[in-house]
Design an enzyme around this catalytic site. Structure first.
Site, PDB file in Angstrom:
ATOM      1  CG  ASP A 150      -8.577   9.636 -35.470  1.00  0.00           C
ATOM      2  OD1 ASP A 150      -9.426  10.293 -36.078  1.00  0.00           O
ATOM      3  OD2 ASP A 150      -8.439   9.696 -34.233  1.00  0.00           O
ATOM      4  CD  GLU A 183     -13.895  11.916 -43.511  1.00  0.00           C
ATOM      5  OE1 GLU A 183     -13.874  12.825 -44.326  1.00  0.00           O
ATOM      6  OE2 GLU A 183     -14.952  11.512 -42.962  1.00  0.00           O
ATOM      7  CD1 TRP A 184     -13.500  12.196 -36.377  1.00  0.00           C
ATOM      8  CD2 TRP A 184     -12.319  13.778 -37.444  1.00  0.00           C
ATOM      9  NE1 TRP A 184     -12.203  12.129 -35.930  1.00  0.00           N
ATOM     10  CE2 TRP A 184     -11.469  13.089 -36.562  1.00  0.00           C
ATOM     11  CE3 TRP A 184     -11.806  14.818 -38.211  1.00  0.00           C
ATOM     12  CZ2 TRP A 184     -10.106  13.398 -36.437  1.00  0.00           C
ATOM     13  CZ3 TRP A 184     -10.460  15.141 -38.084  1.00  0.00           C
ATOM     14  CH2 TRP A 184      -9.621  14.437 -37.200  1.00  0.00           C
ATOM     15  CG  ASP A 205     -14.114  12.567 -30.906  1.00  0.00           C
ATOM     16  OD1 ASP A 205     -14.153  12.115 -32.065  1.00  0.00           O
ATOM     17  OD2 ASP A 205     -13.060  12.657 -30.239  1.00  0.00           O
TER      18      ASP A 205
HETATM   19  C1  GLA Z   1     -10.125  11.462 -32.449  1.00  0.00           C
HETATM   20  C2  GLA Z   1     -11.173  10.382 -32.626  1.00  0.00           C
HETATM   21  C3  GLA Z   1     -11.502   9.792 -31.270  1.00  0.00           C
HETATM   22  C4  GLA Z   1     -10.240   9.226 -30.634  1.00  0.00           C
HETATM   23  C5  GLA Z   1      -9.183  10.304 -30.534  1.00  0.00           C
HETATM   24  C6  GLA Z   1      -7.835   9.741 -30.096  1.00  0.00           C
HETATM   25  O1  GLA Z   1     -10.636  12.549 -31.753  1.00  0.00           O
HETATM   26  O2  GLA Z   1     -12.319  10.900 -33.242  1.00  0.00           O
HETATM   27  O3  GLA Z   1     -12.496   8.786 -31.403  1.00  0.00           O
HETATM   28  O4  GLA Z   1      -9.778   8.154 -31.403  1.00  0.00           O
HETATM   29  O5  GLA Z   1      -8.980  10.959 -31.778  1.00  0.00           O
HETATM   30  O6  GLA Z   1      -6.836  10.712 -30.010  1.00  0.00           O
END
Ligand code: GLA
Length: 404
Positions: A150, A183-184, A205
């Site tokens: 993450d 890493e979004w 997410d």
């Molecule tokens: C981030 C990630 C999620 C999850 C949470 C856990 O938001 O994008 O997929 O892993 O952290 O805290």
């Protein structure tokens, strides 16, 4: 203690040996499939639950359908010992990670774990920054097969450096561990991560809704159609060994069955990793039917590894095509609208070309037979226009096979 000192020495030796580190190949020739705890359980993870999920993955038929990894997301951590080695929370995981990995392996499955490139995970547990090689060695020693990594608490950290460091650490730890980058999409990993990770998140997410944006106060998570729209322009970056990851599935977590079906179908059209995120121990027959639909999974897992593309969009009805191996195609009529939509698709008057990857359906020269992947019925051939009705927030998904 002697044992731990030995391992610390081993780390130094490994680094000193100067083995040329690289991505571990062959772990994700097709999009990874499995389960992850986060969407349903958030921080509420423990050993008993994970064992139950592994049991259910086998008993429900999901393992037979191709699901392989059982991944523990955030909040499994206990802390670091005096030498810096990470350990699991002993109240949540009384037998420790190695025993859990052994159990998951005994079921013919693989175990995944979660860490973060920063100082702390998103939920505030110890991150791997500065401990990358030590953590990778520990995971390898436990028998971990998958690492989700993450991006919280990474102020001033260079993303390429951080993810390359963990890639190298995993390589040198000497166990095949699939590397899932989370890493979004903040730093466009699709442009630089092909040789680093096996998959990379493209967005923030997912959220349990069809088309909404959930405000967490400063950042957002996104409904199914929002995430889908954010994949625009990314298909050229994905392929065998390195996949765009539009986040884990919400199938079985509370949306209506038609929305679950459409969500699953579109993730298959995207050649997305299929990481279920529901409670596998407690599934309705409809949820099992969706998650184990072999023919939809086969579209996702097709060996060509080419993502589908949106061919047309009219009044909320989108038509998507995905080239498959052996000259086959998948087609998905995806109704985002609030009303049912009529499909009248006259193949021979359409020109379906995937310019990016060089595929052409050529309906004027090649006749295809049509197989419906949700009703399992044959729907004739492309000689005749295809007619159908797609309910609101649902799909009709077909596989096209050239007729010899
Ligand atoms: C981030 C990630 C999620 C999850 C949470 C856990 O938001 O994008 O997929 O892993 O952290 O805290």
């Amino acid at each position: 203690m002697i044992n731990k000192s030995f391992w610390l020495g081993a780390i130094v030796l490994f680094i000193g040996m100067g083995v040329h580190a690289q991505k571990i190949e062959g772990l994700a020739d097709t999009p990874p499939m499995g389960w992850n705890s986060w969407n349903k359980f958030a921080c509420d993870v423990n050993e008993e639950m994970i064992r139950g999920i592994a049991d259910a993955m086998v008993e429900s038929g999901m393992k037979d359908a191709g699901y392989e990894y059982v991944v523990i997301d955030d909040c499994w951590h206990g802390g670091r010992d005096s030498l810096g080695f990470i350990y699991a929370d002993s109240a949540k995981f009384p037998n420790g990670m190695k025993a859990l990995a052994d159990y998951v392996h005994s079921k013919g499955l693989k175990l995944g774990i979660y860490s973060d490139a920063g100082t702390e995970t998103c939920a505030g547990y110890p991150g791997s920054r500065g401990y990358e090689y030590q953590d990778a060695l520990q995971y390898a020693e436990w028998g971990i097969d998958y690492l989700k990594y993450d991006w919280c608490n990474t102020e001033n950290v260079n993303p390429i450096g951080a993810y390359s460091t963990m890639r190298d650490a995993l390589y040198k730890a000497g166990r095949p561990i699939l590397f899932s980058m989370c890493e979004w999409g903040d730093n466009q990993p699709w442009e630089w991560a092909e040789d680093i990770g096996h998959m990379w998140r493209t967005t923030g997410d997912i959220y349990l809704c069809w088309d909404c944006k959930h405000d967490h106060g400063g950042y957002y998570s996104w409904g199914v159609t929002r995430i889908l729209d954010m994949q625009d322009g990314l298909r050229k970056y994905a392929g065998p060994g390195h996949w765009n990851d539009p986040d884990m599935l919400e199938v079985g977590n509370g949306m209506p069955v038609n929305e679950d079906r459409a969500h699953f179908s579109m993730w298959a059209m995207l050649a997305a990793p299929l990481i279920s995120g529901n409670d596998l121990r407690d599934m309705t027959p409809e949820t099992i039917e969706i998650l184990t639909n072999d023919e939809v999974i086969a579209v996702d897992q097709d060996s060509l590894g080419v993502q589908g593309f949106k061919y047309s969009s009219v009044d909320g009805l989108e038509t998507w095509f995905k080239p498959l191996d052996n000259g086959e195609w998948a087609v998905c009529f995806f109704n985002r609208g609030e009303e049912e939509a009529k499909v009248n698709f006259d193949w021979e008057s359409e020109k379906v070309v995937d310019e990016l990857f060089g595929y052409e359906a050529g309906f004027d020269e090649i006749t295809y037979s049509l197989h419906n992947l949700w009703t399992m019925k044959n729907e004739g051939k492309t000689k005749k226009a295809f007619k159908g009705t797609v309910p609101s927030h649902d799909v009709i998904m077909l596989r096209l096979t050239p007729v010899k």
